[in-house]
Design an enzyme around this catalytic site. Sequence first.
Site, PDB file in Angstrom:
ATOM      1  N   LYS A  29      21.690 -31.024  49.788  1.00 61.06           N
ATOM      2  CA  LYS A  29      22.673 -30.607  48.784  1.00 61.06           C
ATOM      3  C   LYS A  29      21.976 -30.084  47.536  1.00 61.06           C
ATOM      4  O   LYS A  29      22.407 -29.094  46.934  1.00 61.06           O
ATOM      5  CB  LYS A  29      23.595 -31.773  48.424  1.00 61.06           C
ATOM      6  CG  LYS A  29      24.582 -32.096  49.537  1.00 61.06           C
ATOM      7  CD  LYS A  29      25.373 -33.339  49.214  1.00 61.06           C
ATOM      8  CE  LYS A  29      26.467 -33.592  50.241  1.00 61.06           C
ATOM      9  NZ  LYS A  29      27.011 -34.933  50.152  1.00 61.06           N
ATOM     10  N   ALA A  41      32.261 -31.761  48.184  1.00 63.29           N
ATOM     11  CA  ALA A  41      33.567 -31.471  48.810  1.00 63.29           C
ATOM     12  C   ALA A  41      34.314 -30.414  48.009  1.00 63.29           C
ATOM     13  O   ALA A  41      33.802 -29.321  47.812  1.00 63.29           O
ATOM     14  CB  ALA A  41      34.381 -32.750  48.970  1.00 63.29           C
ATOM     15  N   GLY A  71      36.179 -36.773  51.370  1.00 60.68           N
ATOM     16  CA  GLY A  71      37.565 -37.159  51.633  1.00 60.68           C
ATOM     17  C   GLY A  71      38.296 -36.018  52.291  1.00 60.68           C
ATOM     18  O   GLY A  71      37.960 -34.858  52.118  1.00 60.68           O
ATOM     19  N   ILE A 100      38.591 -33.257  59.036  1.00 61.51           N
ATOM     20  CA  ILE A 100      38.807 -32.230  58.007  1.00 61.51           C
ATOM     21  C   ILE A 100      39.481 -31.001  58.621  1.00 61.51           C
ATOM     22  O   ILE A 100      40.389 -30.417  58.039  1.00 61.51           O
ATOM     23  CB  ILE A 100      37.465 -31.788  57.367  1.00 61.51           C
ATOM     24  CG1 ILE A 100      36.619 -32.989  56.958  1.00 61.51           C
ATOM     25  CG2 ILE A 100      37.703 -30.838  56.202  1.00 61.51           C
ATOM     26  CD1 ILE A 100      37.124 -33.772  55.804  1.00 61.51           C
ATOM     27  N   VAL A 125      28.679 -28.991  49.119  1.00 60.87           N
ATOM     28  CA  VAL A 125      28.245 -29.971  48.114  1.00 60.87           C
ATOM     29  C   VAL A 125      29.472 -30.411  47.321  1.00 60.87           C
ATOM     30  O   VAL A 125      30.257 -29.574  46.862  1.00 60.87           O
ATOM     31  CB  VAL A 125      27.248 -29.334  47.119  1.00 60.87           C
ATOM     32  CG1 VAL A 125      26.706 -30.383  46.166  1.00 60.87           C
ATOM     33  CG2 VAL A 125      26.121 -28.639  47.849  1.00 60.87           C
ATOM     34  N   GLU A 176      27.942 -43.047  57.415  1.00 61.77           N
ATOM     35  CA  GLU A 176      27.777 -42.450  58.746  1.00 61.77           C
ATOM     36  C   GLU A 176      27.631 -43.583  59.766  1.00 61.77           C
ATOM     37  O   GLU A 176      27.170 -44.675  59.411  1.00 61.77           O
ATOM     38  CB  GLU A 176      26.495 -41.599  58.780  1.00 61.77           C
ATOM     39  CG  GLU A 176      26.546 -40.361  57.928  1.00 61.77           C
ATOM     40  CD  GLU A 176      27.541 -39.324  58.426  1.00 61.77           C
ATOM     41  OE1 GLU A 176      27.815 -39.286  59.636  1.00 61.77           O
ATOM     42  OE2 GLU A 176      28.083 -38.586  57.582  1.00 61.77           O
ATOM     43  N   GLY A 211      34.435 -46.942  56.840  1.00 56.93           N
ATOM     44  CA  GLY A 211      34.266 -45.517  57.161  1.00 56.93           C
ATOM     45  C   GLY A 211      33.638 -44.731  56.029  1.00 56.93           C
ATOM     46  O   GLY A 211      33.751 -43.505  55.968  1.00 56.93           O
TER      47      GLY A 211
END
Length: 812
Positions: free
Chosen positions: A661, A590, A779, A456, A588, A646, A643
Amino acid sequence: MTIENLIKHSNAKPGKLAVNVHKFGGSSLATSECIERVIDIICRHCQINDIVVVSANGGVTDQLFTLCQLAKDDLSVEEPLESLQFQLQGLIAQLLNEQNSAYLTQQLHDDFQLLSSWLATDVKSHRNDILAFGEIWSARLLSAVLNERICPSHAVDARDFIQIQSEQNTAVNYDISRNQFEQIKQAHQLTIATGYIARDLEGRSCTLGRNGSDYSATIMAALTGAANVTLWTDVDGIYSADPRIVPAARKLHRLPNGVARELGRLGNPVLHVNTLKPLDEHATHLHVASSFDSETSGTEIGKFGFLAKQELSVTYSNDVLLVSSEQLNSMTLSEATERFSPICFDERNALMVIKQEQQKTVSQWFASKVGEVTFKPVAIIAAVGHKVASRGDVKARFKRALENTKTLDIVSSTSEHSIISVLPDTCSPELTNLVHHEMTKDAKHIGVIVAGLGNIGERFLEILPAQIKNQSVLENVHLVGLLSSQKALINTDGINPKHALVQFEKQAKDYDEEQLLTWLKSHPYDELIVIDITPSERFSLLYREFFKEGIHVIGANKWAASSSTEYFNGLTALAAQNGSVWLGNTTVGAGLPVNFAINDLRRSGDEIGAISGIFSGTLSWLFEQYDGSQPFSKLLLSALEQGLAEPDPREDLSGRDVQRKLLILARLAGFTLSLEDIECQSLVPENLSHLSTQEFLAQADELDQPFAEELERAKEQNNCLRYIAKFTIEDGKLNAKVGLAFVDLEDAFANLNPCDNIFKVESQWYQTNPLIIQGPGAGRDVTAGGIHSDLVAICEQLSTKQHQVKIKGINE
Ligand SMILES: Nc1ncnc2c1ncn2[C@@H]1O[C@H](COP(=O)(O)OP(=O)(O)O)[C@@H](O)[C@H]1O
Ligand SMILES: N[C@@H](CC(=O)OP(=O)(O)O)C(=O)O
């Protein structure tokens, strides 16, 4: 109070340790409380072989000037003399024990007898001896207090070692001065030296001019080869204008040498005109800091790059004279400018502007050359910055600001570091504010540090150049640091985001938290934003330190936002107290605007009663796929391969991430709760929870049977399985839970795209028909985009934020 530094080195060989010079101005020594603060600073910042240079206690030099003037005019000095003695006597009595107080009082008494006699008989020839008393008294008192309470110290009269050419030409004879200092200096004692005064070649007392103790400090630095000079004053640095007059003034964290010199030359009180001269040949570091707020970083003066050179400031003086004469020709003018270094001159208009105190010598000189010249009190206001005279945009803005003001002339200084306007009337605070506003309105510089250079972080940096180009609110954003868990690349002049990662690869160095914090405390930006894209709990523990320094945080990291209630409340309070903004849109969902929506509802007066949804992309995908056609463990391994999970999928299955979250959203919705208040159903059976990752993956098929049974039961009721987070508030009672639930096949939660998150918000406004936000909750692009959205939001907030100037007497 710690005296470690002083004690630790009191037996060290002199000359072994780097010398530092600390100069305390009159404002820092004005009252007994001020002097106590100075003693505290000495304890924390001085070593025994350092030199402390003092000015007269605040206001004393002014009073001595008044006394000389009264005596010169044959007026009575009795009352002001008495009042001065009373003031000084008060300081002695407040700071010293009885015995020392009696001793200093006697010395003061003797001095006042001498002073009275000079005032009565020969004020003219003793003027400088009289002015010198201010610094003598101040040094003597400070030294006595230190001796009594802290460490051995001795007061020295700078006239006993600093030799200058003359009062008019204050160039120092360094060899003689250095020799004399060597003889006076005593080992293992802190030297308290008088500022402002020296002797000329004939041995007469001289002063170095008003505010001259800054110059004394740098002379002493040159004599001793000091590493640092700190000018301790009543303001925490040099500002873009006098902060007493311009509340919107910005602190100039770094001032290029030439610009500092120009500020002093134009009479700015915070730096004496000659301050930098002695440092030309030495690598001495010069620093302006506040004795009232000694831990706040001040202004560094030195050689700096592009960004510091962009900074503009405004200074003015109402104590100047316009010299003009009909006979003044360009020859005499150029001779005069050479001789007197006026504030400014203009050959075209045959005029020059000088300081009031130069009047006498200038007048005598002209009388011998062209006859009478006229002196007219005028004022100047100047825009000061690196080579501003050759910056068309700066000149244009300066002229625009003065559009409606009567000006006699606008000229550039020889150094090109200032554009000066000569005003026929005094420069008002309104005009100073107006010019300052015009010159600095878009000058706020924001530094950004990116911590975490994973997937990211990389994407965030890829997008950054275009964002800076296209979002006008980001135009003053500079990438100044990149951090991984071990390495750091920090560049105060900015890192080109286009090559940031390559530069990081080549230049990043190992760092520890202490080094990082030290740098952050003295960063040269108006605002600094740390973007935490790490998953690290340890890094999140630094937020406290960031907030203490007023640094802003964008956290994609969930740790701090989901910490214990006490810690979290402490953090938010600390941020508010120090004006730090903390955003975490991507903690939370993304980039999904769930945080914005909740904030917006609350701002509109709405009350949130429930939030529920699917907050984990991994669990969303797993249960969307899980229809019984293949075993649960097979799907899990497939998620891992793609992927989507985790590396240890138990982190997803444990529900802890979803629990965090939900906590973050509930807090955002205005509720006080902690992680323990949220019931969390783990999908990892006890017998699989303590295995290594490999062992767990090898035995993952043990999950199949229980999940198959759950799915069967759900199907029987025409439902499907989903991992749901939900909190509700009913009759003031909070109910919060994350876990597996049966969901109707028609329900919004049952019909998501793979990996999607969904958030359902029920509130007063959205009661019967809840607000639903749905979309990818993880993502690269959406998360990096979400962080960019936070960056724009912070910069928008900061564009209207005014910096609190820290100046004693205004907001102490
Ligand atoms: N650009 C500026 N930045 C900071 N301070 C300034 C500036 N211009 C004027 N000042 C004033 O200068 C004062 C410090 O000078 P001075 O009173 O001589 O200090 P000291 O007594 O410490 O020598 C500050 O109180 C501040 O109000
Ligand atoms: N006492 C002298 C010298 C000086 O430098 O003072 P200060 O540091 O307070 O500006 C003056 O008032 O001019």
